[in-house]
Design an enzyme around this catalytic site. Structure first.
Site, PDB file in Angstrom:
ATOM      1  N   GLU A 156       0.975  -1.182   0.063  1.00  0.00           N
ATOM      2  CA  GLU A 156       0.037   0.090  -0.002  1.00  0.00           C
ATOM      3  C   GLU A 156       1.012   1.330  -0.222  1.00  0.00           C
ATOM      4  O   GLU A 156       1.402   1.666   0.974  1.00  0.00           O
ATOM      5  CB  GLU A 156      -0.837  -0.012   1.233  1.00  0.00           C
ATOM      6  N   CYS A 194      -2.695   8.779   2.794  1.00  0.00           N
ATOM      7  CA  CYS A 194      -2.180   8.267   1.511  1.00  0.00           C
ATOM      8  C   CYS A 194      -3.513   8.472   0.558  1.00  0.00           C
ATOM      9  O   CYS A 194      -3.332   8.549  -0.647  1.00  0.00           O
ATOM     10  CB  CYS A 194      -1.992   6.604   1.545  1.00  0.00           C
TER      11      CYS A 194
HETATM   12  P1  NAP Z   1       8.209   4.739   4.701  1.00  0.00           P
HETATM   13  O1  NAP Z   1       9.518   5.972   4.973  1.00  0.00           O
HETATM   14  O2  NAP Z   1       8.209   4.394   3.571  1.00  0.00           O
HETATM   15  O3  NAP Z   1       8.124   3.946   6.018  1.00  0.00           O
HETATM   16  C1  NAP Z   1       7.156   2.831   6.154  1.00  0.00           C
HETATM   17  C2  NAP Z   1       7.517   1.782   6.956  1.00  0.00           C
HETATM   18  O4  NAP Z   1       8.798   1.182   6.409  1.00  0.00           O
HETATM   19  C3  NAP Z   1       8.014   2.462   8.340  1.00  0.00           C
HETATM   20  O5  NAP Z   1       7.714   1.602   9.307  1.00  0.00           O
HETATM   21  C4  NAP Z   1       9.813   2.410   8.400  1.00  0.00           C
HETATM   22  O6  NAP Z   1      10.252   2.174   9.612  1.00  0.00           O
HETATM   23  C5  NAP Z   1       9.687   1.110   7.378  1.00  0.00           C
HETATM   24  N1  NAP Z   1      10.946   0.798   6.794  1.00  0.00           N
HETATM   25  C6  NAP Z   1      11.863   1.438   6.287  1.00  0.00           C
HETATM   26  N2  NAP Z   1      12.756   1.039   5.720  1.00  0.00           N
HETATM   27  C7  NAP Z   1      12.564  -0.381   6.160  1.00  0.00           C
HETATM   28  C8  NAP Z   1      13.408  -1.451   5.881  1.00  0.00           C
HETATM   29  N3  NAP Z   1      14.472  -1.383   5.067  1.00  0.00           N
HETATM   30  N4  NAP Z   1      13.124  -2.667   6.376  1.00  0.00           N
HETATM   31  C9  NAP Z   1      11.751  -2.699   7.184  1.00  0.00           C
HETATM   32  N5  NAP Z   1      11.170  -1.437   7.168  1.00  0.00           N
HETATM   33  C10 NAP Z   1      11.474  -0.510   6.928  1.00  0.00           C
HETATM   34  O7  NAP Z   1       6.967   5.775   4.921  1.00  0.00           O
HETATM   35  P2  NAP Z   1       6.192   6.612   5.800  1.00  0.00           P
HETATM   36  O8  NAP Z   1       7.157   7.937   5.790  1.00  0.00           O
HETATM   37  O9  NAP Z   1       6.203   5.907   7.217  1.00  0.00           O
HETATM   38  O10 NAP Z   1       4.842   7.004   5.245  1.00  0.00           O
HETATM   39  C11 NAP Z   1       4.387   7.854   4.555  1.00  0.00           C
HETATM   40  C12 NAP Z   1       3.992   7.380   3.352  1.00  0.00           C
HETATM   41  O11 NAP Z   1       3.069   6.261   3.493  1.00  0.00           O
HETATM   42  C13 NAP Z   1       3.480   8.402   2.318  1.00  0.00           C
HETATM   43  O12 NAP Z   1       3.821   8.211   1.076  1.00  0.00           O
HETATM   44  C14 NAP Z   1       1.996   7.619   2.196  1.00  0.00           C
HETATM   45  O13 NAP Z   1       1.220   7.799   0.865  1.00  0.00           O
HETATM   46  C15 NAP Z   1       2.139   6.160   2.437  1.00  0.00           C
HETATM   47  N6  NAP Z   1       0.860   5.578   2.986  1.00  0.00           N
HETATM   48  C16 NAP Z   1       0.273   4.641   2.175  1.00  0.00           C
HETATM   49  C17 NAP Z   1      -1.059   4.111   2.717  1.00  0.00           C
HETATM   50  C18 NAP Z   1      -1.974   3.176   1.948  1.00  0.00           C
HETATM   51  O14 NAP Z   1      -2.423   2.563   2.618  1.00  0.00           O
HETATM   52  N7  NAP Z   1      -1.464   3.229   0.691  1.00  0.00           N
HETATM   53  C19 NAP Z   1      -1.228   4.270   3.886  1.00  0.00           C
HETATM   54  C20 NAP Z   1      -0.558   5.373   4.803  1.00  0.00           C
HETATM   55  C21 NAP Z   1       0.675   5.876   4.078  1.00  0.00           C
HETATM   56  P3  NAP Z   1      11.067   3.193  10.272  1.00  0.00           P
HETATM   57  O15 NAP Z   1      10.072   4.395  10.808  1.00  0.00           O
HETATM   58  O16 NAP Z   1      11.806   2.533  11.151  1.00  0.00           O
HETATM   59  O17 NAP Z   1      11.983   3.931   9.154  1.00  0.00           O
END
Ligand code: NAP
Length: 520
Positions: free
Chosen positions: A255, A294
């Site tokens: 997602e 999102c």
């Molecule tokens: P992100 O930076 O991609 O992080 C998402 C998750 O991935 C966090 O828990 C992060 O942990 C983890 N992560 C990062 N690198 C990783 C790795 N190498 N191994 C395992 N986990 C890892 O995204 P975000 O900034 O939290 O969220 C914002 C984005 O999410 C926006 O672009 C939004 O559009 C999208 N979003 C989509 C939806 C949907 O349902 N489609 C819903 C909500 C948000 P850490 O915090 O420890 O880095």
């Protein structure tokens, strides 16, 4: 305060300094999260080997009862969760309803749905196909819970809803959940899991939670495990491409982000209920959770003949949105989650400005109620206008994760649909029209590029829960850039956590099987 992780049925703190969690209004440090030193491989093994058998020993209705009991515990502590959301996410009351209540509501929905699956341990698709001329040898499809662990990686913007919408489906399916919260807002996830665990509702191994780190999770995946990821497209691409994911055939749901649109129909002139509904919806989507959703509307397509009127009404309404500390009841929009997100939003806005001009907002010089702009992570409500969407790139490509949207004109319906599709796959678009022919045309043209479409005329404008609201009855996810995933959607969601198996057998055997299976 150091947030403990829940690993192998024990609360364990990580070592090292950890990641700071801050109050985005004041910049004050609230807690630290770390999973350093935790043996992730052993933790996943424990969930797989202990939680899996425990959950699979139960029937669907027994597991549904767990969800109901968890939802009751969470409901009883709702005020505390709202307070954590206010402090760690700068959430207004409306933002809390979206995340905290959204999570509890989704649990309750799956509890009710699961009750209907009865005292069964497998699912069966309706119907069968004949495989022999005499009709005595047939095939049908059963679904059984996968014998692995469900790794749930969550984004920072929904520490409650994102956690429980995944856990609800995974636990109902009989698959242990290993959640990895986004560090920045992990306090709320941790508090909620803590209360459910301490209430003694769940069998050993059913849930695990790490509040930070876990970036090596993919290293320990085994056949039968599944991953449900929510976050940015970039992180998703890296994790999905991990060699262990492909080598073990790991089912991987993504997602990701998307450039969702609102399209005003050619019939919806200013003053019509449809045009009023679009303006209301855009204002709500841009400001709720400060645009950190999102599903938020990022692009607005309006007929060229009406765009100026739409722009001035929208600008007027957005100018009235009070931004500041949500502890003040007059505040309608809080800050972004932290300074890093504020910087990312500023950078994204500069990219959008290559193709669009600012109508309102866009500058750091804006009024704040009860807050210091130097300390808080605030961002102005920003409406942009791009007059040539066909020639523009950034407006279809850059997701500014904040209160920012771009208004664009179209002359012919095909132009509006083509512009919407330039998002290369989105979670949701809303079409505001009373013209059923246009609605049909829109559904046909936009369907392939979206996971969800809202077709809104005046008669349903009030009933519409909102463009950005993910109802558990409806599939959530989108093609292409949005990740290509599917979550929720009632019973459809259980598929991800089950193996579908074709069973070829005599008609009598299949009937006996069906008598002991829940209809899927
Ligand atoms: P992100 O930076 O991609 O992080 C998402 C998750 O991935 C966090 O828990 C992060 O942990 C983890 N992560 C990062 N690198 C990783 C790795 N190498 N191994 C395992 N986990 C890892 O995204 P975000 O900034 O939290 O969220 C914002 C984005 O999410 C926006 O672009 C939004 O559009 C999208 N979003 C989509 C939806 C949907 O349902 N489609 C819903 C909500 C948000 P850490 O915090 O420890 O880095």
């Amino acid at each position: 305060m150091n947030l403990a992780n829940y690993i192998e049925d024990k609360w364990q703190e990580g070592s090292g300094g950890g990641v700071p969690l801050v109050d985005p209004v004041t910049g004050e440090e609230l807690a630290r999260a770390s999973a350093e030193g935790i043996d992730i491989g052993a933790a996943l093994r424990y969930a797989r080997d202990t939680g899996g058998p425990n959950l699979r020993a139960m029937t669907y209705s027994e597991r549904a009862a767990l969800l109901k009991a968890a939802a009751d515990v969470l409901s009883a502590n709702r005020d505390r969760y709202n307070d954590i959301s206010l402090r760690n996410s700068g959430a207004t009351k409306a933002d809390c309803r979206f995340d905290v209540d959204g999570g509890i509501g989704t649990l309750k929905y799956y509890a009710a749905l699961g009750r209907g699956l009865g005292d069964n341990r497998l699912l069966m698709e309706p119907g069968s196909d004949q495989l022999s001329k005499d009709g005595g040898f047939e095939s049908a499809h059963i679904l059984t819970p996968t014998h692995g662990v469900a790794v749930h990686i969550n984004a920072f913007n929904f520490p409650s809803w994102g956690l429980w919408e995944k856990m609800a489906v995974s636990l109902l399916s009989g698959v242990p959940a290993f959640a990895k919260a986004a560090a920045a807002t992990s306090w709320l996830s941790q508090a909620m899991v803590h209360d459910v665990v301490e209430a003694g509702i769940l069998p050993p191994g059913a849930v695990s939670l790490i509040c930070a780190g876990g970036h090596d999770l993919m290293e320990y995946l085994e056949p039968g495990d599944v991953v449900a990821f929510t976050g940015s497209a970039d992180t998703a691409a890296g994790l999905r491409g991990h060699p262990r994911v492909s080598a073990n055939g790991i089912r991987f749901n993504v997602e990701a982000d998307s450039l969702n649109a609102a399209v005003l129909g050619p019939d919806a002139a200013p003053g019509t209920p449809e045009c009023d509904a679009l303006v209301r919806e855009v204002r709500r989507e841009m400001t709720l959770k400060a645009g950190q959703k999102c599903t938020a509307i990022r692009r607005i397509l309006a007929p060229a003949a009406h765009i100026d009127a739409v722009q001035s009404t929208l600008a007027e309404q957005l100018a009235g949105v009070t931004v500041g500390d949500p502890r003040n009841d007059k505040v309608r929009m809080g800050p972004l989650v932290n300074k890093a997100q504020q910087s990312a939003a500023r950078e994204g806005l500069e990219l959008l400005k290559r193709d669009a001009r600012v109508v309102i907002g866009g500058s750091d010089d804006f009024e704040l109620l009860d807050a210091d702009p130097g300390r808080g992570a605030f961002f102005p409500v920003t409406l942009l206008r791009c007059d040539d969407p066909a020639a523009a790139d950034s407006v279809h490509d850059v997701e500014v994760f904040g209160p920012v949207a771009t208004l664009m004109p179209y002359d012919r319906p095909g132009e509006a649909f083509a512009a919407t599709a330039r998002g290369r796959g989105s979670l949701v678009s809303s079409v505001f029209t009373a013209d059923q022919d246009f609605a049909l045309e829109a559904a046909t043209a936009l369907g392939p590029w979206h996971g969800r479409l809202a077709l809104i005329d005046g008669s349903v404008a009030e009933a519409n829960p909102g463009h950005g609201v993910v109802m558990p009855q409806c599939t959530h996810g989108g093609p292409g850039r949005a990740g290509g995933g599917e979550e929720l959607g009632g019973l459809r969601a259980l598929r991800f956590y089950h193996q579908r198996t074709a069973v070829q057998a005599g008609s009598g055997s299949l009937e006996a099987l069906r008598a002991r299976a829940a209809d899927y």
